[in-house]
Scaffold this active site. Structure first.
Site, PDB file in Angstrom:
ATOM      1  N   ASP A 165       0.824  -1.200   0.000  1.00  0.00           N
ATOM      2  CA  ASP A 165       0.000   0.000   0.000  1.00  0.00           C
ATOM      3  C   ASP A 165       0.865   1.261   0.000  1.00  0.00           C
ATOM      4  O   ASP A 165       1.973   1.265   0.534  1.00  0.00           O
ATOM      5  CB  ASP A 165      -0.895  -0.015   1.248  1.00  0.00           C
TER       6      ASP A 165
ATOM      7  N   ASN B  83     -10.733  -2.820  -5.974  1.00  0.00           N
ATOM      8  CA  ASN B  83      -9.973  -1.801  -6.707  1.00  0.00           C
ATOM      9  C   ASN B  83     -10.622  -1.401  -8.033  1.00  0.00           C
ATOM     10  O   ASN B  83     -10.231  -0.389  -8.636  1.00  0.00           O
ATOM     11  CB  ASN B  83      -8.549  -2.270  -6.969  1.00  0.00           C
TER      12      ASN B  83
END
EC number: 2.5.1.-
Length: 243
Positions: free
Chosen positions: A21, A69
């Site tokens: 991330d 996503n």
């Protein structure tokens, strides 16, 4: 010279899973588009894979693209899919020569055919490698994985290949995408976020977690080694108490 006062990496985690991330924030801090950060993050994967043998890491699983996503902008999603295709083409020879076995987990139905063909080809090309097992979670979500596994299990029950009374916590893992992998010993999340984001929900029930502030493109093999040493000093009791 290695620091011999610390636990040896040899007693560290055998399977490390990473939620990579912070790519977008890393790029924005440099006044660059988010895809610039994703490109930097893809290059970081190579360094981490190369560090695994020396640290005793046999299995490395990285979270590349989640089922959630798809909610990102169409431009970013298209850019990521293009990046995945380029990564496979560029790294295929290096991974094969380095003895890395590559697997992909996740639902491939929504991915384009060119990408899935490249994924299949890389899996076949590296299937006999055994130095490091690299698993890339692509269009993956833990809940989605369990739902798909449950459907396959239910189908076997309905068709008489499995008795309902034989279904237990040892049965379901055989239907998961990760059925050939050991559960992760250590899960790392970069970028300062302290959540698991639907990653390996079943498999990480007894994993150790490290939530670190480092953005993924800045993550180094030295930091991985430090986290492995931290892991080596932990007392993992799996619900039991010391003798």
């Amino acid at each position: 010279m290695p620091d011999t006062t610390q636990p040896s990496p040899a007693i560290g985690p055998r399977h490390v899973a990473i939620i990579m991330d912070g790519n977008g924030r890393w790029a924005q801090a440099r006044n660059r588009p988010r895809l610039f950060g994703h490109q930097a993050g893809a290059r970081r994967v190579r360094e981490v894979v190369e560090a695994c043998p020396e640290l005793g890491i046999k299995y490395l699983t990285v979270f590349a693209f989640s089922t959630e996503n798809w909610k990102r902008t169409q431009v970013e999603v298209a850019g990521l899919m293009s990046l995945f295709r380029r990564y496979i083409i560029k790294e295929a020879r290096n991974l094969t020569k380095a003895g890395v076995r590559v697997r992909f987990i996740g639902d491939r139905v929504r991915l384009d055919s060119k990408l899935t063909e490249l994924m299949d080809t890389l899996e076949v090309a590296t299937q006999h490698n055994d130095l490091v097992h690299l698993t890339i979670a692509l269009n993956y979500g833990g809940r989605d994985e369990v739902a798909r596994a449950t459907k396959r299990l239910a189908r076997d029950v309905a068709e008489g290949r499995l008795r309902p009374e034989d279904v237990d916590e040892e049965t379901l893992p055989k239907y998961l995408d990760t059925h050939v992998l050991p559960d992760p010993d250590l899960v790392i999340r970069t970028s300062g976020e302290a959540r698991i984001s639907n990653f390996l929900l079943w498999q990480s029930a007894y994993s150790e977690y490290e939530f670190i502030d480092t953005l993924w493109p800045d993550f180094t093999s030295a930091e991985l080694e430090r986290l492995c040493r931290n892991f080596g000093s932990r007392d993992r009791r799996f619900g039991a108490v010391p003798a």
